[in-house]
Motif scaffolding. Structure first.
Motif, mmCIF file in Angstrom:
data_model
loop_
_atom_site.group_PDB
_atom_site.id
_atom_site.type_symbol
_atom_site.label_atom_id
_atom_site.label_comp_id
_atom_site.label_asym_id
_atom_site.label_seq_id
_atom_site.Cartn_x
_atom_site.Cartn_y
_atom_site.Cartn_z
ATOM 1 N N THR A 18 9.385 0.879 -10.121
ATOM 2 C CA THR A 18 8.142 0.739 -9.364
ATOM 3 C C THR A 18 6.969 1.192 -10.218
ATOM 4 N N SER A 19 5.907 0.378 -10.225
ATOM 5 C CA SER A 19 4.654 0.729 -10.903
ATOM 6 C C SER A 19 3.606 0.981 -9.841
ATOM 7 N N TRP A 20 2.739 1.960 -10.079
ATOM 8 C CA TRP A 20 1.689 2.310 -9.117
ATOM 9 C C TRP A 20 0.334 1.976 -9.715
ATOM 10 N N TRP A 21 -0.516 1.330 -8.927
ATOM 11 C CA TRP A 21 -1.835 0.878 -9.366
ATOM 12 C C TRP A 21 -2.892 1.446 -8.444
ATOM 13 N N LYS A 22 -3.883 2.122 -9.016
ATOM 14 C CA LYS A 22 -4.999 2.648 -8.231
ATOM 15 C C LYS A 22 -6.127 1.631 -8.253
ATOM 16 N N VAL A 23 -6.639 1.290 -7.058
ATOM 17 C CA VAL A 23 -7.670 0.264 -6.921
ATOM 18 C C VAL A 23 -8.867 0.866 -6.193
ATOM 19 N N ALA A 24 -10.071 0.475 -6.608
ATOM 20 C CA ALA A 24 -11.309 0.904 -5.951
ATOM 21 C C ALA A 24 -12.090 -0.325 -5.516
ATOM 22 N N CYS A 25 -12.731 -0.210 -4.368
ATOM 23 C CA CYS A 25 -13.578 -1.281 -3.850
ATOM 24 C C CYS A 25 -14.963 -0.681 -3.625
ATOM 25 N N VAL B 101 -14.021 2.575 -1.296
ATOM 26 C CA VAL B 101 -12.724 2.558 -0.637
ATOM 27 C C VAL B 101 -11.676 2.578 -1.738
ATOM 28 N N ARG B 102 -10.767 3.553 -1.676
ATOM 29 C CA ARG B 102 -9.715 3.686 -2.685
ATOM 30 C C ARG B 102 -8.357 3.544 -2.030
ATOM 31 N N TYR B 103 -7.442 2.933 -2.780
ATOM 32 C CA TYR B 103 -6.072 2.813 -2.306
ATOM 33 C C TYR B 103 -5.159 2.596 -3.511
ATOM 34 N N ALA B 104 -3.872 2.802 -3.302
ATOM 35 C CA ALA B 104 -2.877 2.616 -4.362
ATOM 36 C C ALA B 104 -1.879 1.558 -3.916
ATOM 37 N N LEU B 105 -1.487 0.714 -4.861
ATOM 38 C CA LEU B 105 -0.492 -0.329 -4.603
ATOM 39 C C LEU B 105 0.754 -0.050 -5.416
ATOM 40 N N GLY B 106 1.897 -0.343 -4.833
ATOM 41 C CA GLY B 106 3.160 -0.231 -5.545
ATOM 42 C C GLY B 106 3.752 -1.614 -5.757
ATOM 43 N N THR B 107 4.186 -1.890 -6.976
ATOM 44 C CA THR B 107 4.882 -3.136 -7.282
ATOM 45 C C THR B 107 6.232 -2.787 -7.871
ATOM 46 N N SER B 108 7.254 -3.553 -7.519
ATOM 47 C CA SER B 108 8.606 -3.295 -8.012
ATOM 48 C C SER B 108 9.129 -4.510 -8.754
ATOM 49 N N GLY C 279 -19.255 -3.768 6.342
ATOM 50 C CA GLY C 279 -18.893 -4.482 7.556
ATOM 51 C C GLY C 279 -17.432 -4.833 7.688
ATOM 52 N N GLY C 280 -17.173 -6.149 7.846
ATOM 53 C CA GLY C 280 -15.830 -6.643 8.116
ATOM 54 C C GLY C 280 -14.824 -6.335 7.039
ATOM 55 N N LEU C 281 -15.224 -6.480 5.765
ATOM 56 C CA LEU C 281 -14.297 -6.199 4.668
ATOM 57 C C LEU C 281 -13.871 -4.739 4.682
ATOM 58 N N ARG C 282 -14.824 -3.862 4.882
ATOM 59 C CA ARG C 282 -14.529 -2.429 4.921
ATOM 60 C C ARG C 282 -13.561 -2.112 6.059
ATOM 61 N N ASP C 283 -13.846 -2.619 7.244
ATOM 62 C CA ASP C 283 -12.983 -2.364 8.400
ATOM 63 C C ASP C 283 -11.602 -2.975 8.211
ATOM 64 N N MET C 284 -11.548 -4.166 7.596
ATOM 65 C CA MET C 284 -10.267 -4.830 7.371
ATOM 66 C C MET C 284 -9.388 -3.999 6.430
ATOM 67 N N VAL C 285 -9.961 -3.523 5.325
ATOM 68 C CA VAL C 285 -9.190 -2.740 4.358
ATOM 69 C C VAL C 285 -8.781 -1.402 4.961
ATOM 70 N N LEU D 154 0.840 -1.203 0.000
ATOM 71 C CA LEU D 154 0.000 0.000 0.000
ATOM 72 C C LEU D 154 0.870 1.246 0.000
ATOM 73 N N ALA D 155 0.540 2.187 -0.869
ATOM 74 C CA ALA D 155 1.262 3.453 -0.954
ATOM 75 C C ALA D 155 0.918 4.350 0.228
ATOM 76 N N ASP D 156 -0.294 4.204 0.752
ATOM 77 C CA ASP D 156 -0.770 4.976 1.892
ATOM 78 C C ASP D 156 -1.961 4.223 2.471
ATOM 79 N N SER D 157 -2.483 4.676 3.588
ATOM 80 C CA SER D 157 -3.656 4.034 4.173
ATOM 81 C C SER D 157 -4.851 4.223 3.243
ATOM 82 N N PRO D 158 -5.710 3.198 3.093
ATOM 83 C CA PRO D 158 -6.901 3.327 2.256
ATOM 84 C C PRO D 158 -7.820 4.425 2.771
ATOM 85 N N GLU D 159 -8.616 5.011 1.862
ATOM 86 C CA GLU D 159 -9.527 6.083 2.240
ATOM 87 C C GLU D 159 -10.910 5.834 1.667
#
Length: 154
Positions: A79-86, A63-70, A91-97, A47-52
């Motif tokens: 390093t490549s950056w990927w933006k992901v949306a959920c 819920v949006r977050y960015a992932l970095g892969t090297s 409930g649990g999934l939201r709190d977990m992410v 994770l590039a930063d905490s999900p928001e």
């Protein structure tokens, strides 16, 4: 030869039934789901930063977050950056992410699509959109400990 043997009982069937049987044997015998026009991506990254949480224009929470892969050798790593949306996390999934901190290692499967749009300056742009389908935590980092050095007690 076994293929011909398996078709032998169909020789006494009507022409329409023979055509249907032949079609069923030759099309997608490995899947019972309809074909999809989406590309599926699998990403293992940090994770590039905490999900928001962000609200869409229709009021739906995303819920949006960015992932970095090297990849590549250590002295020339890229390093490549990927933006992901959920969408519709509950409930649990939201709190977990949302409970993951920067640097957490995650495994994500998602549907990918290219979207074209016009930027504010009038130029044509395109962006890759990834919508999360499956999610697993491989290495959790606590978001409250982001300022701490590894090995220090909390």
């Amino acid at each position: 030869m076994s293929f011909l043997t398996s078709l032998r009982p169909t020789l006494s069937l009507s022409p329409a039934t023979k055509t249907l049987t032949k079609t069923l044997l030759l099309t997608r015998p490995f899947s019972s789901t309809p074909p999809s026009h989406l590309a599926r991506m699998t990403i293992v990254g940090r994770l590039a930063d905490s999900p928001e949480i962000v609200a869409t224009s229709s009021g739906q929470d995303v819920v949006r977050y960015a992932l970095g892969t090297s990849h590549g050798p250590k002295d020339n790593r890229t390093t490549s950056w990927w933006k992901v949306a959920c969408f519709a996390p509950e409930g649990g999934l939201r709190d977990m992410v949302l409970g993951l901190g920067k640097g957490s290692l995650v495994y994500v499967e998602g549907d990918a699509s290219m979207n074209k749009f016009t930027a504010k300056d009038g130029t044509a742009q395109s962006a890759l959109s990834i919508v999360q389908r499956n999610f697993e935590i491989l290495d959790r980092r606590d978001p409250r400990a982001e300022g701490q050095v590894e090995g220090e007690g909390a």
